[in-house]
Design a protein around this motif. Structure first.
Motif, PDB file in Angstrom:
ATOM      1  N   ASP A 179     -28.350  -2.577  14.768  1.00 12.67           N
ATOM      2  CA  ASP A 179     -29.302  -3.307  13.928  1.00 12.67           C
ATOM      3  C   ASP A 179     -30.382  -2.405  13.345  1.00 12.67           C
ATOM      4  O   ASP A 179     -31.344  -2.882  12.741  1.00 12.67           O
ATOM      5  N   GLY A 180     -30.241  -1.087  13.552  1.00 12.04           N
ATOM      6  CA  GLY A 180     -31.231  -0.159  13.034  1.00 12.04           C
ATOM      7  C   GLY A 180     -32.516  -0.137  13.829  1.00 12.04           C
ATOM      8  O   GLY A 180     -33.581   0.227  13.301  1.00 12.04           O
ATOM      9  N   LYS A 181     -32.443  -0.495  15.105  1.00 13.20           N
ATOM     10  CA  LYS A 181     -33.610  -0.532  15.978  1.00 13.20           C
ATOM     11  C   LYS A 181     -33.483   0.539  17.064  1.00 13.20           C
ATOM     12  O   LYS A 181     -32.422   1.123  17.267  1.00 13.20           O
ATOM     13  N   PHE A 182     -34.584   0.783  17.772  1.00 15.49           N
ATOM     14  CA  PHE A 182     -34.558   1.755  18.862  1.00 15.49           C
ATOM     15  C   PHE A 182     -33.501   1.360  19.898  1.00 15.49           C
ATOM     16  O   PHE A 182     -33.417   0.200  20.303  1.00 15.49           O
ATOM     17  N   ASP A 183     -32.720   2.338  20.311  1.00 15.66           N
ATOM     18  CA  ASP A 183     -31.657   2.116  21.293  1.00 15.66           C
ATOM     19  C   ASP A 183     -32.174   2.572  22.665  1.00 15.66           C
ATOM     20  O   ASP A 183     -32.083   3.753  23.026  1.00 15.66           O
ATOM     21  N   LYS A 184     -32.704   1.659  23.439  1.00 16.22           N
ATOM     22  CA  LYS A 184     -33.336   2.015  24.712  1.00 16.22           C
ATOM     23  C   LYS A 184     -32.337   2.631  25.693  1.00 16.22           C
ATOM     24  O   LYS A 184     -32.686   3.556  26.434  1.00 16.22           O
ATOM     25  N   HIS A 185     -31.127   2.128  25.698  1.00 18.32           N
ATOM     26  CA  HIS A 185     -30.119   2.680  26.611  1.00 18.32           C
ATOM     27  C   HIS A 185     -29.843   4.142  26.282  1.00 18.32           C
ATOM     28  O   HIS A 185     -29.784   5.002  27.187  1.00 18.32           O
ATOM     29  N   ALA A 186     -29.685   4.455  24.991  1.00 16.41           N
ATOM     30  CA  ALA A 186     -29.421   5.840  24.580  1.00 16.41           C
ATOM     31  C   ALA A 186     -30.624   6.728  24.861  1.00 16.41           C
ATOM     32  O   ALA A 186     -30.471   7.888  25.286  1.00 16.41           O
ATOM     33  N   ILE A 187     -31.817   6.217  24.634  1.00 12.68           N
ATOM     34  CA  ILE A 187     -33.031   7.001  24.902  1.00 12.68           C
ATOM     35  C   ILE A 187     -33.102   7.358  26.383  1.00 12.68           C
ATOM     36  O   ILE A 187     -33.338   8.522  26.749  1.00 12.68           O
ATOM     37  N   LYS A 188     -32.888   6.376  27.236  1.00 14.11           N
ATOM     38  CA  LYS A 188     -32.958   6.617  28.680  1.00 14.11           C
ATOM     39  C   LYS A 188     -31.901   7.615  29.136  1.00 14.11           C
ATOM     40  O   LYS A 188     -32.168   8.500  29.956  1.00 14.11           O
ATOM     41  N   SER A 189     -30.701   7.516  28.563  1.00  6.65           N
ATOM     42  CA  SER A 189     -29.603   8.388  28.997  1.00  6.65           C
ATOM     43  C   SER A 189     -29.831   9.842  28.586  1.00  6.65           C
ATOM     44  O   SER A 189     -29.336  10.760  29.243  1.00  6.65           O
ATOM     45  N   LYS A 190     -30.581  10.080  27.517  1.00  6.50           N
ATOM     46  CA  LYS A 190     -30.798  11.448  27.026  1.00  6.50           C
ATOM     47  C   LYS A 190     -32.118  12.049  27.494  1.00  6.50           C
ATOM     48  O   LYS A 190     -32.354  13.241  27.315  1.00  6.50           O
ATOM     49  N   PHE A 234     -41.997   1.672  26.701  1.00  7.28           N
ATOM     50  CA  PHE A 234     -40.716   1.976  27.333  1.00  7.28           C
ATOM     51  C   PHE A 234     -40.621   3.458  27.667  1.00  7.28           C
ATOM     52  O   PHE A 234     -40.190   3.832  28.773  1.00  7.28           O
ATOM     53  N   VAL A 235     -41.016   4.313  26.754  1.00 10.41           N
ATOM     54  CA  VAL A 235     -40.960   5.766  26.991  1.00 10.41           C
ATOM     55  C   VAL A 235     -41.847   6.148  28.175  1.00 10.41           C
ATOM     56  O   VAL A 235     -41.458   6.946  29.040  1.00 10.41           O
ATOM     57  N   HIS A 236     -43.029   5.573  28.242  1.00 11.15           N
ATOM     58  CA  HIS A 236     -43.905   5.852  29.385  1.00 11.15           C
ATOM     59  C   HIS A 236     -43.314   5.337  30.693  1.00 11.15           C
ATOM     60  O   HIS A 236     -43.525   5.945  31.751  1.00 11.15           O
ATOM     61  N   SER A 237     -42.552   4.243  30.617  1.00 14.97           N
ATOM     62  CA  SER A 237     -41.926   3.708  31.833  1.00 14.97           C
ATOM     63  C   SER A 237     -40.878   4.658  32.410  1.00 14.97           C
ATOM     64  O   SER A 237     -40.512   4.554  33.579  1.00 14.97           O
ATOM     65  N   LEU A 238     -40.409   5.610  31.568  1.00 13.72           N
ATOM     66  CA  LEU A 238     -39.450   6.613  32.030  1.00 13.72           C
ATOM     67  C   LEU A 238     -40.149   7.778  32.728  1.00 13.72           C
ATOM     68  O   LEU A 238     -39.502   8.731  33.157  1.00 13.72           O
ATOM     69  N   GLY A 239     -41.477   7.714  32.834  1.00 15.12           N
ATOM     70  CA  GLY A 239     -42.244   8.769  33.474  1.00 15.12           C
ATOM     71  C   GLY A 239     -42.759   9.818  32.521  1.00 15.12           C
ATOM     72  O   GLY A 239     -43.269  10.856  32.958  1.00 15.12           O
ATOM     73  N   PHE A 240     -42.682   9.570  31.221  1.00  9.24           N
ATOM     74  CA  PHE A 240     -43.090  10.560  30.218  1.00  9.24           C
ATOM     75  C   PHE A 240     -44.605  10.720  30.225  1.00  9.24           C
ATOM     76  O   PHE A 240     -45.353   9.741  30.137  1.00  9.24           O
ATOM     77  N   LYS A 241     -45.069  11.961  30.298  1.00 12.60           N
ATOM     78  CA  LYS A 241     -46.508  12.266  30.323  1.00 12.60           C
ATOM     79  C   LYS A 241     -46.937  13.070  29.092  1.00 12.60           C
ATOM     80  O   LYS A 241     -48.093  13.467  28.987  1.00 12.60           O
ATOM     81  N   PHE A 285     -34.180  20.879  20.539  1.00 14.69           N
ATOM     82  CA  PHE A 285     -34.234  19.602  19.813  1.00 14.69           C
ATOM     83  C   PHE A 285     -33.080  18.708  20.245  1.00 14.69           C
ATOM     84  O   PHE A 285     -31.962  19.161  20.449  1.00 14.69           O
ATOM     85  N   ASP A 286     -33.403  17.436  20.391  1.00 15.12           N
ATOM     86  CA  ASP A 286     -32.375  16.433  20.638  1.00 15.12           C
ATOM     87  C   ASP A 286     -32.797  15.150  19.941  1.00 15.12           C
ATOM     88  O   ASP A 286     -33.984  14.964  19.610  1.00 15.12           O
ATOM     89  N   TYR A 287     -31.838  14.308  19.680  1.00 16.79           N
ATOM     90  CA  TYR A 287     -32.156  13.019  19.064  1.00 16.79           C
ATOM     91  C   TYR A 287     -31.141  11.988  19.520  1.00 16.79           C
ATOM     92  O   TYR A 287     -30.062  12.320  20.020  1.00 16.79           O
ATOM     93  N   CYS A 288     -31.503  10.737  19.356  1.00 19.47           N
ATOM     94  CA  CYS A 288     -30.522   9.676  19.570  1.00 19.47           C
ATOM     95  C   CYS A 288     -30.574   8.728  18.380  1.00 19.47           C
ATOM     96  O   CYS A 288     -31.627   8.513  17.775  1.00 19.47           O
ATOM     97  N   GLY A 289     -29.415   8.202  18.042  1.00 18.28           N
ATOM     98  CA  GLY A 289     -29.323   7.290  16.918  1.00 18.28           C
ATOM     99  C   GLY A 289     -29.898   5.928  17.247  1.00 18.28           C
ATOM    100  O   GLY A 289     -30.282   5.636  18.388  1.00 18.28           O
ATOM    101  N   LEU A 290     -29.971   5.097  16.240  1.00 20.63           N
ATOM    102  CA  LEU A 290     -30.444   3.725  16.404  1.00 20.63           C
ATOM    103  C   LEU A 290     -29.277   2.815  16.756  1.00 20.63           C
ATOM    104  O   LEU A 290     -28.110   3.201  16.642  1.00 20.63           O
ATOM    105  N   ASP A 291     -29.585   1.600  17.180  1.00 21.25           N
ATOM    106  CA  ASP A 291     -28.508   0.661  17.513  1.00 21.25           C
ATOM    107  C   ASP A 291     -27.917   0.063  16.233  1.00 21.25           C
ATOM    108  O   ASP A 291     -28.313   0.425  15.115  1.00 21.25           O
TER     109      ASP A 291
END
Length: 404
Positions: free
Chosen positions: A140-151, A184-191, A132-138
């Motif tokens: 403003d309480g929104k999805f943090d795309k930079h953190a998602i990509k880095s993890k 955005f998640v699919h743009s990272l190659g997620f299948k 399990f892993d998670y990333c926090g929100l930015d």
């Protein structure tokens, strides 16, 4: 009289948002009725079955009906899913295997699912080798795309999104935001599978997450989707291949969705879905009224009133435990069932802190009915939700304001 006038003034300010909520309800009711018509729902679908439940037409058609209403390929709707947490558990165990990673991109999940994901020696996903892993929100309480990509990494098999706020001070995610992050998640190659805990969000907007890119959505029938009539149960809807896997976890790998009887019959489940868009609109209007009134009295509350909310919950912050507890008690006292009961904080299973809950409901614990709860700890936030009728919400507010 002063309280009545104050409430009337709040209603006038909310007239346009009330109209929008009713427009959304009509749109969603049309979707539901189109689904009923497509599957030729008849009295025979309400009949119960016993034993193995082979050829249980009511069960099988109910899954198709929910899937159609939610813009999904297939669905499981079952009284044997005991709660939202149980439905989430069955779905996650159906999708994940040892050494897979479950990656939550909406912050730390809600209390009751944490033990399912990373509990120690309790049969959790972690016990079976799922990471399990998670990333926090930015900020403003929104999805943090930079953190998602880095993890993000290749072991991620399920991306998990909690739509509602849980016990956090943030807005629920809109379907627009969920659709954008799916791309955005699919743009990272997620299948793999994008999985949304949809509790409290059904029929609040004109779309569901499965219509904007999510692969699986999960929820409880004693929240929005059951319309206040379903006595128990949960649903899982999404892509056919994932539903097939989850069905084998619900029953057995060799059997899947071919079995499962329910002697009590399915009328309340069908009728609950029929009622759900209207009932959700009642809860949204109640949330707006409570938010407007408490905001004018100086109480910080979420979501903001500049738009129709993205779920049925409202977070109201108090400056003391006493005020928070009194607010929640007034919700209980305004209830049609157990309205004489004084609720107290207690160690509720699955929660990290003492919780106080007001739920004077016809269906035990049903939070589509008028209810409120929260952990009794700073910053003393009461989480208010539900209301089968707007009139009940207005009645409760009258009592709350007189108490305040």
């Amino acid at each position: 009289m002063k309280v009545n006038k104050f409430i009337e003034n709040c209603e006038k300010k909310l007239a346009e948002k009330f109209r929008l909520a009713e427009d959304i309800a009509y749109f969603n009711e049309s979707k539901v009725l189109d689904a009923f018509n497509e599957y030729n729902i008849a009295l025979r679908h309400f009949n119960g079955t016993t034993g193995y439940g082979y050829d249980d037409e009511g069960r099988d058609t109910l899954g198709k009906l929910y899937a159609k209403a939610f813009g999904a390929e297939a669905g499981i709707v079952s009284p044997h899913l005991l709660s939202g947490t149980h439905a989430l558990t069955v779905a996650l165990f159906g999708l994940l295997r040892p050494n897979d990673t479950l990656f939550c991109i909406s912050g730390m999940p809600y209390d009751t699912i944490r033990g399912v994901i990373f509990g120690e020696n309790n049969g959790s996903l972690k016990d079976f080798g799922v990471k399990f892993d998670y990333c926090g929100l930015d900020a403003d309480g929104k999805f943090d795309k930079h953190a998602i990509k880095s993890k993000f990494n290749d072991s991620v098999k399920v991306v998990y999104i909690q739509r509602s706020r849980g016990y956090e001070l943030r807005d629920a995610f809109s379907c627009g935001e969920i659709g954008e992050i799916c791309k955005f998640v699919h743009s990272l190659g997620f299948k793999g599978c994008i999985f949304v805990d949809n509790c409290y969000g059904e029929f609040v907007e004109k779309n569901e997450p499965t219509e904007v890119g999510a692969d699986i959505i999960v929820g409880s029938l004693i929240k929005n989707a059951g319309g206040g009539l379903a006595p128990t149960g949960g649903y899982i809807c999404g892509k056919q291949n994932y539903i097939d896997l989850i069905g084998k976890r619900l029953t057995a790998p060799s059997i899947g969705l071919e079995v499962g009887s329910y002697e009590g019959g399915y009328r309340y489940f069908y009728q609950g879905l029929y009622m759900a868009p209207h009932v959700v609109a009642q809860a949204i209007k109640t949330s707006l009224l409570i938010g407007q009134a408490m905001g004018e009295l100086g109480y910080k509350n979420y979501p903001s009133l500049d738009k129709v909310p993205h779920d049925i919950t409202r977070a109201i912050q108090f400056d003391s435990a006493e005020k928070m507890v009194n607010f929640i008690r007034e919700v209980q006292y305004a209830s049609p069932v157990d309205g004489y009961v004084t609720c107290e904080p207690w160690d509720m299973p699955g929660y990290d802190d003492k919780i106080i809950m007001a739920a004077g409901t016809f269906v035990s614990g049903a939070s589509i009915e008028l209810s409120a709860d929260g952990p009794v700890k700073p910053p003393y936030i009461a989480y208010f939700q539900g209301g089968l009728t707007y009139e009940h919400g207005k009645y409760a507010l009258d009592r709350i304001l007189n108490k305040l």
